[in-house]
Design a protein around this motif. Structure first.
Motif, PDB file in Angstrom:
ATOM      1  N   LYS A 131       1.183  -0.638  -0.021  1.00  0.00           N
ATOM      2  CA  LYS A 131       0.090   0.250   0.031  1.00  0.00           C
ATOM      3  C   LYS A 131       0.687   1.258  -0.307  1.00  0.00           C
ATOM      4  O   LYS A 131       1.659   1.397   0.617  1.00  0.00           O
ATOM      5  N   GLU A 132       0.125   2.429  -0.330  1.00  0.00           N
ATOM      6  CA  GLU A 132       0.647   3.721  -0.732  1.00  0.00           C
ATOM      7  C   GLU A 132      -0.239   4.444  -0.665  1.00  0.00           C
ATOM      8  O   GLU A 132      -1.168   4.812  -1.065  1.00  0.00           O
ATOM      9  N   SER A 133       0.426   6.078  -0.283  1.00  0.00           N
ATOM     10  CA  SER A 133      -1.149   6.763  -0.338  1.00  0.00           C
ATOM     11  C   SER A 133      -0.425   7.075  -2.159  1.00  0.00           C
ATOM     12  O   SER A 133      -0.484   7.356  -2.809  1.00  0.00           O
ATOM     13  N   GLN A 169      -5.064   4.872   1.480  1.00  0.00           N
ATOM     14  CA  GLN A 169      -3.831   3.602   1.138  1.00  0.00           C
ATOM     15  C   GLN A 169      -4.428   2.432   0.091  1.00  0.00           C
ATOM     16  O   GLN A 169      -5.012   1.468   0.693  1.00  0.00           O
TER      17      GLN A 169
END
Length: 281
Positions: A131-133, A169
């Motif tokens: 996950k990443e923003s 996310q």
């Protein structure tokens, strides 16, 4: 024994205990251990069978994974050669059409191979998410832009109504697969001259993504199974459309990995709508 002793001492009545004691002895020292041994043998057989089934399943998954990886290279080569032939040579209309068919067929095969690889990872529990923003609107805009040419060829409309959203996310690769699959399905199944709309909005807890079309729609019976593995809607308008039946199954699984949900609504002759809910965090 105590009751027998008291009965004999007080009333002078002797109760025969030989058969009772013998029965207890037989049950305790012979029958119970025999049942225990039988139960142990059965459990051992089940354990061995389970181990064998796991080994067979691992071999199957490894074979599918290796086969799929090995297939990707020749498929990519075929697509590359077809593209070179289209660009480098002055082909006739019939030749260009045939080369286009080759390229489209390799795209379909590559998509099927990717789905099989994903299914193998899911069944072996080797699929993890990173996950990443990310602003989901930017992801949707990129997907829509890539599909503009296909939409134009089918004389369709592809519109967006994207409300301002905060980044959330997500695994960008998996979510790209999810949205691409839903939009591409809408383009394939809606039909020539139809309209596809992608919308986003949010509230305090969720981010919503809706992909809707005004195409042929899906029956109530089919909509109940649309996310099942290898399930495909079969009717007069969809029998010519190729697919593996894994797309929506994987879409649902990827969304659930993000702790989200997906639902589908449809009416025959009016169109279909998919709504994704993702955690607004």
């Amino acid at each position: 024994l105590l009751l027998s002793y008291l009965s004999f001492s007080i009333f002078g009545v002797w109760i025969k205990l030989a058969h009772l004691i013998l029965s207890v002895f037989v049950v305790y020292y012979i029958w119970v251990p025999f049942r225990a041994i039988e139960e142990y043998q059965r459990r051992y057989a089940i354990q061995e069978e389970t181990k064998l089934l796991k080994q067979v399943d691992n071999l199957k998954q490894n074979f599918i994974s290796l086969m799929s990886h090995d297939l990707k290279t020749p498929v990519a080569k075929i697509a590359g050669i077809a593209d070179i032939l289209k660009i480098k040579f002055d082909n006739s209309a019939e030749q260009r059409s045939m080369l286009d068919n080759i390229v489209n067929a390799t795209k379909e095969l590559n998509s099927f191979i990717t789905s099989i690889l994903d299914l193998t990872k899911i069944e072996s529990q080797n699929l993890t998410i990173k996950k990443e923003s990310k602003d989901i609107n930017k992801l949707i805009e990129g997907i829509v832009e890539k599909l503009r040419f296909e939409v134009h060829q089918k004389q369709m409309e592809l519109e967006t109504e994207l409300s301002p959203l905060y980044p959330i996310q997500i695994d960008v690769i998996l979510m790209n697969r999810v949205i691409s699959n839903l939009v591409e399905n809408a383009i394939k199944y809606a039909g020539k001259g139809k309209k596809v709309l992608v919308k986003t909005w949010d509230d305090a807890d969720w981010v919503y993504i809706e992909v809707q079309d005004n195409g042929v729609g899906v029956s109530e019976e089919d909509i109940l199974h649309i996310f099942d593995k290898f399930y495909r809607v079969k009717n007069d308008s969809t029998h010519a459309i190729k697919g593996s039946g894994l797309g929506l199954y994987l879409v649902k699984y990827f969304i659930e990995l993000h702790n989200g949900t997906i639902s589908a609504q449809s009416k025959l002759g009016e169109g279909t709508s998919f709504i994704i809910k993702l955690k607004n965090e």
